[in-house]
Write a protein that holds these residues in place. Structure first.
Motif, mmCIF file in Angstrom:
data_model
loop_
_atom_site.group_PDB
_atom_site.id
_atom_site.type_symbol
_atom_site.label_atom_id
_atom_site.label_comp_id
_atom_site.label_asym_id
_atom_site.label_seq_id
_atom_site.Cartn_x
_atom_site.Cartn_y
_atom_site.Cartn_z
ATOM 1 N N GLY A 108 23.330 -23.504 -1.798
ATOM 2 C CA GLY A 108 23.137 -22.534 -1.304
ATOM 3 C C GLY A 108 22.929 -22.136 -0.327
ATOM 4 O O GLY A 108 22.293 -21.247 0.603
ATOM 5 N N ALA A 109 23.221 -23.222 0.991
ATOM 6 C CA ALA A 109 23.424 -23.163 2.009
ATOM 7 C C ALA A 109 24.459 -21.819 2.737
ATOM 8 O O ALA A 109 25.611 -22.184 1.997
ATOM 9 N N PRO A 110 24.443 -20.794 3.562
ATOM 10 C CA PRO A 110 25.288 -20.033 4.309
ATOM 11 C C PRO A 110 26.570 -20.648 4.694
ATOM 12 O O PRO A 110 26.367 -21.798 4.924
ATOM 13 N N ILE A 111 27.706 -20.470 4.202
ATOM 14 C CA ILE A 111 29.123 -21.411 4.210
ATOM 15 C C ILE A 111 29.952 -20.370 4.815
ATOM 16 O O ILE A 111 29.990 -19.354 4.748
ATOM 17 N N LEU A 112 30.251 -20.463 5.793
ATOM 18 C CA LEU A 112 31.577 -19.858 6.124
ATOM 19 C C LEU A 112 32.680 -19.992 6.073
ATOM 20 O O LEU A 112 33.707 -21.162 5.333
ATOM 21 N N GLU A 113 33.508 -18.913 5.041
ATOM 22 C CA GLU A 113 34.551 -19.105 4.531
ATOM 23 C C GLU A 113 36.189 -19.875 5.067
ATOM 24 O O GLU A 113 36.692 -20.645 3.960
ATOM 25 N N ASP A 114 36.427 -19.728 5.587
ATOM 26 C CA ASP A 114 37.278 -19.964 6.692
ATOM 27 C C ASP A 114 37.474 -20.547 7.439
ATOM 28 O O ASP A 114 38.500 -20.874 8.864
ATOM 29 N N ALA A 115 35.770 -22.028 7.428
ATOM 30 C CA ALA A 115 35.981 -22.675 8.580
ATOM 31 C C ALA A 115 36.869 -23.645 8.218
ATOM 32 O O ALA A 115 38.048 -24.126 7.317
ATOM 33 N N VAL A 116 37.566 -24.599 9.146
ATOM 34 C CA VAL A 116 38.189 -25.722 9.199
ATOM 35 C C VAL A 116 37.648 -27.142 8.448
ATOM 36 O O VAL A 116 38.166 -27.519 7.321
ATOM 37 N N LEU A 117 36.538 -26.644 8.430
ATOM 38 C CA LEU A 117 35.529 -27.939 7.775
ATOM 39 C C LEU A 117 34.439 -27.338 7.632
ATOM 40 O O LEU A 117 33.485 -26.702 8.611
ATOM 41 N N THR A 118 33.650 -28.014 6.753
ATOM 42 C CA THR A 118 31.670 -27.208 6.647
ATOM 43 C C THR A 118 31.308 -28.309 5.308
ATOM 44 O O THR A 118 32.254 -28.661 4.681
ATOM 45 N N PHE A 119 30.368 -28.931 6.143
ATOM 46 C CA PHE A 119 29.288 -29.865 5.798
ATOM 47 C C PHE A 119 28.473 -28.906 5.006
ATOM 48 O O PHE A 119 27.163 -28.389 5.495
ATOM 49 N N GLU A 120 28.101 -29.171 3.369
ATOM 50 C CA GLU A 120 26.339 -28.834 3.317
ATOM 51 C C GLU A 120 25.645 -30.238 3.576
ATOM 52 O O GLU A 120 25.888 -31.296 2.561
ATOM 53 N N CYS A 121 24.668 -29.606 3.684
ATOM 54 C CA CYS A 121 22.875 -31.112 3.549
ATOM 55 C C CYS A 121 22.356 -30.704 2.970
ATOM 56 O O CYS A 121 21.805 -29.551 2.907
ATOM 57 N N ALA A 122 21.637 -31.484 2.516
ATOM 58 C CA ALA A 122 20.237 -31.755 2.103
ATOM 59 C C ALA A 122 19.317 -32.355 3.107
ATOM 60 O O ALA A 122 19.444 -32.947 3.832
ATOM 61 N N LEU A 123 18.237 -31.253 3.581
ATOM 62 C CA LEU A 123 17.523 -31.811 5.037
ATOM 63 C C LEU A 123 17.044 -33.719 4.662
ATOM 64 O O LEU A 123 16.340 -33.510 3.721
ATOM 65 N N VAL A 124 16.809 -34.303 5.365
ATOM 66 C CA VAL A 124 16.529 -35.597 4.910
ATOM 67 C C VAL A 124 15.491 -35.929 5.624
ATOM 68 O O VAL A 124 14.444 -36.256 5.503
ATOM 69 N N THR A 125 15.412 -35.009 7.474
ATOM 70 C CA THR A 125 14.209 -35.556 8.086
ATOM 71 C C THR A 125 14.787 -34.944 9.446
ATOM 72 O O THR A 125 15.614 -34.203 9.680
ATOM 73 N N ALA A 126 13.551 -33.857 10.107
ATOM 74 C CA ALA A 126 13.704 -33.732 11.968
ATOM 75 C C ALA A 126 13.234 -34.433 12.513
ATOM 76 O O ALA A 126 11.362 -34.077 12.106
ATOM 77 N N HIS A 127 13.052 -34.667 13.065
ATOM 78 C CA HIS A 127 12.475 -35.926 14.352
ATOM 79 C C HIS A 127 12.156 -34.991 15.814
ATOM 80 O O HIS A 127 13.699 -34.451 16.306
ATOM 81 N N PRO A 128 11.093 -35.261 16.135
ATOM 82 C CA PRO A 128 10.653 -33.929 17.366
ATOM 83 C C PRO A 128 11.185 -34.888 19.247
ATOM 84 O O PRO A 128 11.261 -35.816 18.695
#
Length: 172
Positions: A108-128
Motif C-alpha cells: 500500500g506504500a507509494p512506489i516509483l514505477e521505474d526505480a532501479v530498485l524498490t524496497f517495500e517495508c513495514a515499519l518495525v520501529t523509529a528510534h529518536p
C-alpha cells in the motif's frame, strides 16, 4: 575533543551515497523525500534503515502509515531527486508525486514505477536520534528491473558510479 558540526558535515559530504526517495501514505496525503542515509541492517530478517528528519512530513507519514518504500533512483531521475529534496521551489507534499510514475505497491506504500530498485517495508520501529529518527523497516517486497546506473551523491554533486577497469580477485 569533539568534532564540530561543520567539520562533520564537510566530511560526510565526501562520503558517496546512493540516492533514493523514501515515500509513505496514500493520496492525497502522501509524503516523500530524497534521502541518502539508507543502509541494510539485517538479512535475516531482511531489514533496512533510513534516517529521516523528525520534523519532516515524510517521517510523520512513515510513522502514521506504518508502511513505506525506499526507491533507488536511476541517473536519468535527477529531476525527481531535486523535486523530492525540495530544490525545485513551490512543490510540496502530495504535489511531488505528479513527477514520475507512482503506483501503490503490495504493502500500500507509494512506489516509483521505474526505480532501479524498490524496497517495500513495514515499519518495525523509529528510534529518536537528535534531529532525526532512525526508521527501521522489515522488507516485505522488492522490485526492480531497471538496468540503468543508480544515481550517486557526493560533495554536493549528483553523479554515477563507474567501475574500475582492473581485474580483481573474487572476494568471498
Amino acid at each position: 575533543m569533539t568534532c564540530s558540526p561543520d567539520d562533520f558535515r564537510a566530511a560526510m559530504r565526501r562520503f558517496p551515497s546512493g540516492v533514493a526517495i523514501v515515500a509513505a501514505g496514500s493520496a492525497p496525503h502522501r509524503a516523500g523525500m530524497t534521502a541518502t542515509a539508507i543502509c541494510s541492517l539485517s538479512a535475516d530478517p531482511p531489514q533496512v534503515l533510513a534516517c529521516l528528519n523528525r520534523l519532516s512530513s515524510t517521517c510523520r507519514a512513515v510513522e502514521d502509515a506504518r508502511f513505506f518504500s525506499i526507491n533507488l533512483l536511476a541517473t536519468s531521475q535527477l529531476a525527481l531527486a531535486r523535486i523530492f529534496a525540495g530544490l525545485e521551489g513551490g512543490v510540496s507534499a502530495d504535489q511531488k508525486f505528479t513527477a514520475g510514475v507512482w503506483r501503490l505497491g503490495v504493502t500500500g506504500a507509494p512506489i516509483l514505477e521505474d526505480a532501479v530498485l524498490t524496497f517495500e517495508c513495514a515499519l518495525v520501529t523509529a528510534h529518536p536520534a537528535s534531529t532525526h529518527n532512525i526508521v527501521i523497516g522489515e522488507v516485505r517486497h522488492i522490485t526492480g528491473e531497471v538496468a540503468e546506473d543508480a544515481l550517486i551523491y557526493r560533495s554536493g554533486v549528483f553523479g554515477r558510479w563507474t567501475g574500475l577497469a582492473v581485474t580483481q580477485p573474487h572476494l568471498s
